[in-house]
Every structure is written in C-alpha cells, then in structure tokens.
Design a protein around this motif. Sequence first.
Motif, PDB file in Angstrom:
ATOM      1  N   GLY A   1      -1.988   7.495  -5.409  1.00  0.00           N
ATOM      2  CA  GLY A   1      -2.858   8.304  -4.568  1.00  0.00           C
ATOM      3  C   GLY A   1      -3.722   7.475  -3.626  1.00  0.00           C
ATOM      4  O   GLY A   1      -3.524   6.279  -3.457  1.00  0.00           O
ATOM      5  N   PRO A   2      -4.713   8.130  -3.028  1.00  0.00           N
ATOM      6  CA  PRO A   2      -5.505   7.503  -1.963  1.00  0.00           C
ATOM      7  C   PRO A   2      -6.554   6.507  -2.453  1.00  0.00           C
ATOM      8  O   PRO A   2      -7.715   6.848  -2.628  1.00  0.00           O
ATOM      9  CB  PRO A   2      -6.153   8.691  -1.264  1.00  0.00           C
ATOM     10  N   SER A   3      -6.110   5.314  -2.686  1.00  0.00           N
ATOM     11  CA  SER A   3      -7.014   4.189  -2.943  1.00  0.00           C
ATOM     12  C   SER A   3      -6.282   2.938  -2.474  1.00  0.00           C
ATOM     13  O   SER A   3      -5.098   2.991  -2.152  1.00  0.00           O
ATOM     14  CB  SER A   3      -7.375   4.083  -4.425  1.00  0.00           C
TER      15      SER A   3
ATOM     16  N   TRP B   1       2.019   1.924  -3.528  1.00  0.00           N
ATOM     17  CA  TRP B   1       0.799   2.167  -4.295  1.00  0.00           C
ATOM     18  C   TRP B   1       0.291   3.591  -4.030  1.00  0.00           C
ATOM     19  O   TRP B   1      -0.024   4.326  -4.959  1.00  0.00           O
ATOM     20  CB  TRP B   1      -0.272   1.143  -3.918  1.00  0.00           C
ATOM     21  N   PHE B   2       0.223   3.959  -2.755  1.00  0.00           N
ATOM     22  CA  PHE B   2      -0.265   5.288  -2.385  1.00  0.00           C
ATOM     23  C   PHE B   2       0.628   6.380  -2.966  1.00  0.00           C
ATOM     24  O   PHE B   2       0.148   7.390  -3.469  1.00  0.00           O
ATOM     25  CB  PHE B   2      -0.342   5.415  -0.857  1.00  0.00           C
TER      26      PHE B   2
ATOM     27  N   ASN C   1      -4.781  -0.905  -3.041  1.00  0.00           N
ATOM     28  CA  ASN C   1      -4.206  -1.667  -4.143  1.00  0.00           C
ATOM     29  C   ASN C   1      -5.005  -2.931  -4.443  1.00  0.00           C
ATOM     30  O   ASN C   1      -5.896  -3.328  -3.698  1.00  0.00           O
ATOM     31  CB  ASN C   1      -2.726  -1.979  -3.876  1.00  0.00           C
TER      32      ASN C   1
ATOM     33  N   GLU D   1       0.810  -1.215   0.000  1.00  0.00           N
ATOM     34  CA  GLU D   1       0.000   0.000   0.000  1.00  0.00           C
ATOM     35  C   GLU D   1       0.844   1.266   0.000  1.00  0.00           C
ATOM     36  O   GLU D   1       0.462   2.260  -0.611  1.00  0.00           O
ATOM     37  CB  GLU D   1      -0.968   0.001   1.189  1.00  0.00           C
TER      38      GLU D   1
END
Length: 189
Positions: free
Chosen positions: A89-91, A84-85, A93, A81
């Motif tokens: 951005g804010p979601s 990924w972040f 994975n 994460e």
Amino acid sequence: MALSRGTSAFTLKMAAIAGMSCNHVANVFGDVMAPAATMILFTLGGLTFPIMAFLLCEGYRHTSSIRRYATRLALFAVAAEVPWFLLWGPSLNVLFTLLIGLGLLWARDHLRGRGAYGLVIVAGVAASWLCDWAIAGPLMIVFFHRVREQPRGVLKVMAAFGAVFGIPQLISVWGAGLGAAGGLPPAIQ
C-alpha cells in the motif's frame, strides 16, 4: 570488506536477504500459517534492517563518492517502490529509510553547528514517518555511526532498539496469533 571475527559484508548481505525473505513470507502467509511459525519468521526478518543499517554505515565510511552511493540507493528505492506499493500500500519502502539515514550521516559530517544538525535529524526522522522502519530506522543508522569505533557498540545499539521496538512488535504478533488460538496466558491477552 571484512568485519570483525571474519564476518564479511557478503555474509551479512546474504543474512539480510534471508531475513527479508522470512519477513515477507510471514507478512504474506502469516494468516494461514501456525502462529509460532509466523513469529519465528518475523523474528528472523527483524534482523534485516539492523544489518542493512550497519552495512549502510560501513558503505558511507568507505565510499569514494557519496553522491554516486546516494544516487544508486535512490534509483533502487524508486524501482522497488512499485512492487512495494502493490504489496503493502501507500508508504515508502525501506530503501527510502536508508536514503534518509545516509543523508543524516552526510549532514553530521558536513553541517556546522549542532542546531543545524539537530534540525536535520528532526526533519529526517519526521520524513521517515512515511517509510518502512519509520523513526527507528534513521535513528538506528545515526547511532550505529556514532558507536562505529566501540568494540561492542553495534551490539548494544541492536539490543536497545530490539528492546524498545522489536519486543513490543513480537508481543503484538504473538498476542494476535497465539492469543486468539489460546496459546497465551490470559494475563497477556
């Protein structure tokens, strides 16, 4: 684990890694690449999740401990994460999507009554809205599990999801890149 026609799980994992790499290259460098190259990379990358979803169903079917399987998946999801972040951005994975799908498979086999399972499906699909492969991901996993005994079932599920989710996505990528460069007919732009 050997799959039909001599395809091994290892081969599928390598194909998923290659596809994922293509997808990430297209996401990071798509703005500076030729639109056709970006579309090809996105197309190859689009095969990654269906392969991962299929392997998750096979893993669920053959694991000796669903608890350990889910724990390993959750640990990798949390570890992945951070990068990924930073990149997207804010979601959440795709590993969280797979974890939701694993929970849906477990619920199918352990909940009594269709109503309870239906509520779990709705909750899982809703929770996936925060994840990569939102909505389509958990549903694909459930459908793969349902057709696991049918000779061509997996291919039919992949074709259906590709038609419903993949083709519109490719048209949008193609339209954004090639349309701006004059590569699409005016009716499609």
